[in-house]
Design a protein around this motif. Sequence first.
Motif, short mmCIF file in Angstrom:
data_model
loop_
_atom_site.label_atom_id
_atom_site.label_comp_id
_atom_site.label_asym_id
_atom_site.label_seq_id
_atom_site.Cartn_x
_atom_site.Cartn_y
_atom_site.Cartn_z
N ALA B 36 1.33 -1.33 -0.23
CA ALA B 36 0.10 0.03 -0.21
C ALA B 36 1.38 1.31 0.18
O ALA B 36 1.40 1.58 0.51
CB ALA B 36 -0.79 -0.03 1.82
N VAL B 37 0.99 1.96 -0.53
CA VAL B 37 0.89 3.57 -0.77
C VAL B 37 0.71 5.05 -0.92
O VAL B 37 -0.89 4.73 -1.45
CB VAL B 37 2.77 3.45 -2.15
CG1 VAL B 37 3.37 2.46 -1.93
CG2 VAL B 37 1.91 3.32 -2.99
N GLU B 41 0.19 14.20 1.02
CA GLU B 41 -0.04 14.31 2.55
C GLU B 41 -1.43 13.45 2.93
O GLU B 41 -2.37 14.18 2.66
CB GLU B 41 0.10 15.27 2.94
CG GLU B 41 1.62 15.95 2.63
CD GLU B 41 2.92 14.46 2.22
OE1 GLU B 41 2.82 14.84 4.32
OE2 GLU B 41 3.64 14.41 2.43
N ILE B 42 -1.37 13.45 3.73
CA ILE B 42 -2.39 12.74 5.02
C ILE B 42 -3.02 13.31 5.76
O ILE B 42 -2.68 14.26 6.02
CB ILE B 42 -2.49 11.04 5.67
CG1 ILE B 42 -0.98 11.44 6.83
CG2 ILE B 42 -1.52 10.18 4.57
CD1 ILE B 42 -2.06 10.44 7.80
N SER B 60 5.00 7.54 0.24
CA SER B 60 4.40 8.55 -0.33
C SER B 60 5.17 7.82 -1.53
O SER B 60 6.54 7.70 -1.85
CB SER B 60 4.80 9.77 -0.36
OG SER B 60 4.04 10.67 -1.35
N ILE B 61 4.38 7.88 -2.89
CA ILE B 61 5.47 7.59 -4.46
C ILE B 61 4.76 8.61 -5.55
O ILE B 61 4.25 9.84 -5.09
CB ILE B 61 5.14 6.67 -4.52
CG1 ILE B 61 3.43 6.24 -5.23
CG2 ILE B 61 5.15 5.29 -3.79
CD1 ILE B 61 2.94 5.47 -6.42
N ASP B 62 6.13 9.16 -6.45
CA ASP B 62 5.54 10.33 -6.74
C ASP B 62 5.36 9.97 -8.38
O ASP B 62 4.05 10.41 -8.46
CB ASP B 62 7.59 10.94 -7.40
CG ASP B 62 7.03 12.33 -7.44
OD1 ASP B 62 5.83 12.94 -7.38
OD2 ASP B 62 8.03 12.21 -8.77
N ASN B 63 6.58 8.56 -8.58
CA ASN B 63 5.46 8.93 -10.17
C ASN B 63 5.70 7.48 -9.94
O ASN B 63 6.32 6.48 -9.64
CB ASN B 63 6.63 8.89 -11.43
CG ASN B 63 6.01 8.68 -12.51
OD1 ASN B 63 5.58 7.49 -12.87
ND2 ASN B 63 5.90 9.41 -13.72
N VAL B 64 4.10 6.42 -10.18
CA VAL B 64 4.16 5.25 -10.23
C VAL B 64 5.00 3.80 -11.08
O VAL B 64 5.74 2.94 -10.38
CB VAL B 64 2.98 4.16 -9.96
CG1 VAL B 64 2.53 5.05 -11.52
CG2 VAL B 64 1.92 3.14 -10.07
#
Lengths: 308, 308
Positions: B36-37, B41-42, B60-64
């Motif tokens: 899970a990513v 921000e939460i 957190s991911i930037d570009n999958v």
Amino acid sequence: MSKVLVFGHKNPDTDTITSAITYAYLKQQLGADVEAVRLGEINNETKYALEKFGFETPRSIDNVATETDQVILVDHNERQQSANGIEDVKVIEVIDHHRIANFETSDPLYFRAEPVGCTATILNKIFKENNVEIPANIAGLMLSAIVSDTLLFKSPTCTEQDVQAGKQLAEIAGVNLEEYGLAMLKAGADLSDKSLEDLLSLDAKEFTFGNVKSIVAQVNAVDVNDVLSRKDELVNLLNKYNEENGLDLYFFIVTDILNNDSVAVVVGSAAEGAAKAFDKVLNENEIDLPGVVSRKKQVVPVLTDGLS
Amino acid sequence: MSKVLVFGHKNPDTDTITSAITYAYLKQQLGADVEAVRLGEINNETKYALEKFGFETPRSIDNVATETDQVILVDHNERQQSANGIEDVKVIEVIDHHRIANFETSDPLYFRAEPVGCTATILNKIFKENNVEIPANIAGLMLSAIVSDTLLFKSPTCTEQDVQAGKQLAEIAGVNLEEYGLAMLKAGADLSDKSLEDLLSLDAKEFTFGNVKSIVAQVNAVDVNDVLSRKDELVNLLNKYNEENGLDLYFFIVTDILNNDSVAVVVGSAAEGAAKAFDKVLNENEIDLPGVVSRKKQVVPVLTDGLS
């Protein structure tokens, strides 16, 4: 609220027709006012299945928007494969086992797609989830759909779920799976008395691969020479159809249901490119496709990659 | 095959974050290599839920596309709400409760959308269908999602299925539903330490009603005066935002989560018209909206009718 219509795709096959009847039955048991209808003529295989289990052919509709304002789609989701007038009604549910494309709603809906061989396999789960018993004649229809879509479990689209569902349904229907299955497939695959015009209307689906407007059609045959002996005439017919409809490709698959191989007759400005997508050179508008029986898994993805 | 990533939408809310964690857990139990990513921000509400049930914030991911080639989407399907690089990976599953749009695949997939109030309500069914037990801490996350999306069952988007799932999950999680639910909502609705700029970026969505270019934003509050006491400053900020972005309307909803009412601060050339759509007269850029809690069901349709 008007009656909800449930239907499968144009050029209906056995899964599309029987899944409409089956899901309409399930929804009726759950209290909904639902009617199964069809978009086009049924084929000999479907006719055999409906007669075997004592069902009438659902009535045909022309434009869905003149009939109702709410519909349920089975065995398809792409707009161009659906009813005329589909953009003027609300799609409230979809049960399908194909890719998702050309589909959009303005509201949330029940959309259930699973990567299994047949819509009936998903419906089998939905019956269980709703604790509704499957009657013997409905089980017979569902079994027919699984046999048809998986070519008696021989297609690469067939999953373990389809096999298990097929076995359970044969038991409920009280038929010998292999025996009934082969008889039904043969009823649909006897092409000797079919005109070429008949063949074109049997199971043709529209696709757009990149900019290539296409039809990918498929017929099952006990003897592929029933079709290939008339190839010149067929090529002329496909060329004419392409011209009249502004198509770039007509990809016509003839599948040998006894040996599980196919031959494709390929016509149009994108025909060479389509052959190349399979690492083949077009030979008098023909390519051999050994081991290929599934349009969805073995043809459409290859054309998507090769032509897009 | 690389690890499958599962994630919800950008600007993540509690349902999106917890459904990613929950579904990753379920897939792991079924033997899949899934992580899970998150995409962004939460918020404080989600932070409260994760801490309560002992979970880390997903990374957190930037570009999958730089991470994997296969993904599962939860709580969304529209491309523009999804990860950067989404068009370069294969979506193998979707679990969602929104409309379907801007979504297309080349292959069949598992797509499960249902018109319920919360993704967690669908996940609750999928656990049962797969005979996987829900652990107490996962049940707590799922409950948090239902409470968040339905405002403790008060939103008109809430269905009977959400209520039943919420009650079952509270029992498994071993928490008092009302007490925990209110505490979580309050944790997310304490606006006293938020700058007005923070509030504008929390949950603002663009709409076009006829020719009226609009933003409809919503914040939950325990005390609406945390916002209304700064109304003059807020109106200036919204006017400036409208000017800079060529907007005709900024409709800023402050929802009182204790009393299930809202107040809207309305700014722009279409502000009077927007008030009129609710049969109200604008009072110093403010209108009362008693009983209104859902942007989707109670605000957007009214503005669509009144301004289009």
